[in-house]
Write an enzyme that holds these catalytic residues in place. Structure first.
Site, PDB file in Angstrom:
ATOM      1  CB  SER A 246      -0.874  -0.016   1.257  1.00  0.00           C
ATOM      2  OG  SER A 246      -0.024  -0.093   2.394  1.00  0.00           O
ATOM      3  CD  GLU A 267       6.759  -1.847  -8.936  1.00  0.00           C
ATOM      4  OE1 GLU A 267       5.644  -1.451  -9.330  1.00  0.00           O
ATOM      5  OE2 GLU A 267       7.773  -1.795  -9.636  1.00  0.00           O
ATOM      6  CB  CYS A 301      -1.331  -3.188  -7.960  1.00  0.00           C
ATOM      7  SG  CYS A 301      -0.505  -4.275  -9.117  1.00  0.00           S
TER       8      CYS A 301
HETATM    9  P1  NAD Z   1       0.328  -3.845   2.747  1.00  0.00           P
HETATM   10  O1  NAD Z   1       0.959  -2.510   2.535  1.00  0.00           O
HETATM   11  O2  NAD Z   1      -0.622  -3.999   3.858  1.00  0.00           O
HETATM   12  O3  NAD Z   1       1.460  -4.951   2.960  1.00  0.00           O
HETATM   13  C1  NAD Z   1       2.436  -5.243   1.974  1.00  0.00           C
HETATM   14  C2  NAD Z   1       3.665  -5.841   2.622  1.00  0.00           C
HETATM   15  O4  NAD Z   1       4.338  -4.812   3.340  1.00  0.00           O
HETATM   16  C3  NAD Z   1       3.374  -6.929   3.657  1.00  0.00           C
HETATM   17  O5  NAD Z   1       4.380  -7.913   3.569  1.00  0.00           O
HETATM   18  C4  NAD Z   1       3.448  -6.165   4.978  1.00  0.00           C
HETATM   19  O6  NAD Z   1       3.746  -6.994   6.069  1.00  0.00           O
HETATM   20  C5  NAD Z   1       4.592  -5.206   4.674  1.00  0.00           C
HETATM   21  N1  NAD Z   1       4.636  -3.959   5.462  1.00  0.00           N
HETATM   22  C6  NAD Z   1       3.596  -3.177   5.823  1.00  0.00           C
HETATM   23  N2  NAD Z   1       4.061  -2.098   6.505  1.00  0.00           N
HETATM   24  C7  NAD Z   1       5.414  -2.207   6.540  1.00  0.00           C
HETATM   25  C8  NAD Z   1       6.453  -1.408   7.104  1.00  0.00           C
HETATM   26  N3  NAD Z   1       6.190  -0.279   7.761  1.00  0.00           N
HETATM   27  N4  NAD Z   1       7.722  -1.814   6.947  1.00  0.00           N
HETATM   28  C9  NAD Z   1       8.014  -2.931   6.258  1.00  0.00           C
HETATM   29  N5  NAD Z   1       7.066  -3.744   5.719  1.00  0.00           N
HETATM   30  C10 NAD Z   1       5.777  -3.375   5.857  1.00  0.00           C
HETATM   31  O7  NAD Z   1      -0.368  -4.262   1.355  1.00  0.00           O
HETATM   32  P2  NAD Z   1      -1.303  -5.520   1.053  1.00  0.00           P
HETATM   33  O8  NAD Z   1      -2.648  -5.308   1.642  1.00  0.00           O
HETATM   34  O9  NAD Z   1      -0.584  -6.786   1.328  1.00  0.00           O
HETATM   35  O10 NAD Z   1      -1.402  -5.417  -0.554  1.00  0.00           O
HETATM   36  C11 NAD Z   1      -2.282  -4.579  -1.218  1.00  0.00           C
HETATM   37  C12 NAD Z   1      -1.587  -3.317  -1.677  1.00  0.00           C
HETATM   38  O11 NAD Z   1      -0.434  -3.631  -2.460  1.00  0.00           O
HETATM   39  C13 NAD Z   1      -2.475  -2.481  -2.559  1.00  0.00           C
HETATM   40  O12 NAD Z   1      -2.305  -1.146  -2.238  1.00  0.00           O
HETATM   41  C14 NAD Z   1      -1.942  -2.783  -3.956  1.00  0.00           C
HETATM   42  O13 NAD Z   1      -2.219  -1.796  -4.906  1.00  0.00           O
HETATM   43  C15 NAD Z   1      -0.478  -2.900  -3.674  1.00  0.00           C
HETATM   44  N6  NAD Z   1       0.199  -3.636  -4.733  1.00  0.00           N
HETATM   45  C16 NAD Z   1       0.967  -2.935  -5.607  1.00  0.00           C
HETATM   46  C17 NAD Z   1       1.578  -3.584  -6.669  1.00  0.00           C
HETATM   47  C18 NAD Z   1       2.405  -2.831  -7.662  1.00  0.00           C
HETATM   48  O14 NAD Z   1       3.153  -3.470  -8.366  1.00  0.00           O
HETATM   49  N7  NAD Z   1       2.303  -1.518  -7.745  1.00  0.00           N
HETATM   50  C19 NAD Z   1       1.430  -4.972  -6.806  1.00  0.00           C
HETATM   51  C20 NAD Z   1       0.646  -5.657  -5.887  1.00  0.00           C
HETATM   52  C21 NAD Z   1       0.037  -4.972  -4.848  1.00  0.00           C
END
Ligand code: NAD
Length: 515
Positions: A246, A267, A301
């Protein structure tokens, strides 16, 4: 497909037990001391398995091992490194179906999408093998006599990959296979919502590594973002953090890594739109929008979250779209014919409901769906009825990414208005236009057109191929992964100057004569 039968069979075939170690460092570490994660399938809300996450102590052991493994790995040539990725690709081919089912069980993706996730890993493995013989740099004309200048691309060392739940293994492979042929070793922190796919993938990949006596270049540590994630982002030994998730998470990661002058690939979230021109092939547009908005239950995404429709076809197009939506089968994603499975968890359902409420508040009219669904036999699953909402104007709710199947519809008069609406959101991942008019299409692709990292014509915002560089602008973070020359992000560029003459001429004609 019977979930009750499938669970134990899959688990034993993929080496998953009731409680799994979530730390792989040269081998699985027994009973790591981090937080325990219990996993329930979004399909039926039933327990799948538990994972013991890693603690600081295990993290330290892992990074030390990876430093040693890196020293061995960089002694191999790049084509030799590519050979390992080729062997991994072969093994993934053999296990595509089983791994695909684990993806479905854990994330709720349909069978074809679960297998597609693994196919993407196979595709990027093939790409990385080819790349291992094509890591080139430029030769630069030197202004000095008897001098040669060129640039070379060297590995960074340990690369950290933090992945999101919705692509629980393919995103890791986009990063890791490419990073590996460049000469890096990789630490993977999967999402706490989907670590079982990661564990299954590691079980297969590390078997190949051991069988063929390669250095252990891949390691894994499960755990929360605030715990294990923080350890990685603040660690100087991790030279690059590739973060998929996110915008909020990415902002924290980016600040933590910038503080120590590390490198990042971000990403982050998208808020993707399709423009539907009055000159579109309407059938192509309908299919493109339906796939873009509904695939993976709106949890990509690149999901189409907004459509911007020319006023003269607005009523007709929406009527047809509602008709398409009403035919889409929602339910257990393992069943044939089902196109929309569940959301990942209860909080995703709550976010869906909240966004719909907010949209109503901001003048939106719900034309279709927008409710929770109870599916017979799967009452504990997290199902919703995808929503189509017409909006009077761009407002806060349509500027945010709600990770669920909500499609906001806007009306436009001129193509310039459409592009203005299109670019009016803070995210900049994927975009598309449906038109058969060359001028509209070219305008959309011009510097005044789409402001996104991905621009599609007559196809959906979702469904990118691995051959192109993937990523987006603005709040999406600016990172690029996967194909094209995205490999350069996993390398440090070194400009080399060699003087092979008997004198030492200086650049810019500077004289520095020592008498
Ligand atoms: P999320 O941000 O909740 O978690 C993603 C990952 O980040 C997890 O492994 C989580 O444990 C880790 N994380 C969260 N906060 C962190 C921090 N402060 N430090 C280090 N690691 C941390 O996202 P989600 O719910 O798993 O996935 C959905 C999101 O991902 C959506 O916003 C989607 O658009 C995005 N996404 C983007 C792409 C892209 O290529 N642009 C691809 C897939 C998903």
């Amino acid at each position: 497909m019977d979930l009750k039968e499938m669970r134990p069979r899959l688990k034993s075939e993929l080496g998953i037990s009731e409680v799994n170690s979530g730390v792989y460092s040269n081998d699985w570490i027994d009973n790591p001391k981090g937080r325990k994660i219990n996993l329930y399938s979004p399909i039926d809300g039933e327990f799948i398995a538990g994972v013991n996450g890693g603690s600081k102590e295990e993290y330290e052991v892992m990074v030390k091992n990876m430093e040693e493994n890196y020293e061995k790995w960089i002694k191999l040539t790049s084509p030799q490194r590519g050979e390992l990725i080729r062997l991994i690709g072969l093994e993934l081919r053999k296990n595509k179906e089983k791994l695909g089912r684990i993806v479905s069980l854990e994330t709720g993706k349909t069978v074809v999408e679960g297998e597609g996730e693994i196919q993407e890993m196979i595709d990027i493995a093939d790409f990385a093998v080819g790349l291992s013989r094509q890591l080139y740099g430029y030769e630069i004309a030197s202004e000095r006599y008897n001098h040669r200048m060129y640039e070379q691309w060297l590995p960074l060392g340990i690369v950290g990959v933090i992945t999101s739940f919705n692509f629980p293994s393919s995103v890791w492979s986009w990063n890791s296979f490419i990073a590996a042929v460049v000469g890096n070793v990789v630490v993977w922190k999967p999402s706490s919502k989907a670590p079982l796919t990661a564990i299954s993938v590691m079980n297969i990949i590390t078997r190949v590594i051991k069988e063929h006596h390669y250095p252990e270049i891949f390691s894994l540590i499960a755990g929360g973002g605030g715990e294990v994630g923080n350890l990685m982002t603040s660690d100087n030994r991790i030279k690059l953090i590739s973060f998929t998730g996110s915008v909020d998470g990415g902002r924290k990661v980016s600040e933590a890594v910038a503080k120590r002058f590390g490198k990042v690939i971000l990403e982050l979230g998208g808020n993707n739109a399709s423009i539907i021109s009055d000159r579109a092939d309407i059938n192509v547009a309908l299919k493109g929008v339906a796939f873009g908005a509904l695939a993976t239950a709106g949890q990509r995404c690149t999901t189409t979250r907004r459509i911007i429709v020319q006023e003269s076809i607005y009523d007709e197009f929406i009527k047809k779209l509602v008709n398409v939506y009403s035919k889409v089968k929602i339910g257990n994603p393992l069943e044939e014919g089902v196109l929309v499975g569940p959301l990942i968890d209860e909080s995703a359902v709550n976010n869906f409901m909240k966004a719909i409420e907010q949209a109503r508040h901001e003048g939106g009219r719900v034309l279709f769906g927008g409710e929770k669904l109870s599916i017979k036999g799967y009452e504990k699953g997290f199902y919703v009825k995808p929503a189509i909402i017409t909006m009077p104007e761009v407002s806060p709710v349509s500027c945010q990414e709600t990770f669920a199947p909500i499609l906001y519809v806007f009306k436009y008069k001129t193509i310039h208005d459409a592009i203005k609406i299109h670019n009016a959101v803070p995210q900049g991942l994927s975009s598309s236009i449906f038109t058969t008019d060359l001028r509209e299409e070219e305008l959309f692709l011009s510097p005044w057109g789409s402001d996104c990292g991905l621009a599609n014509v007559n196809t959906a915002t979702a469904g990118a191929e691995i051959g192109g560089a993937f990523g987006g602008e603005k709040e999406t973070g600016g990172g690029r992964e996967s194909g094209s020359d995205a490999w350069k992000s996993y390398a440090r560029r070194q400009t080399v100057t060699i003087n092979w003459g008997r004198d030492i001429p200086l650049s810019q004609g500077i004289k520095f004569d020592i008498k």
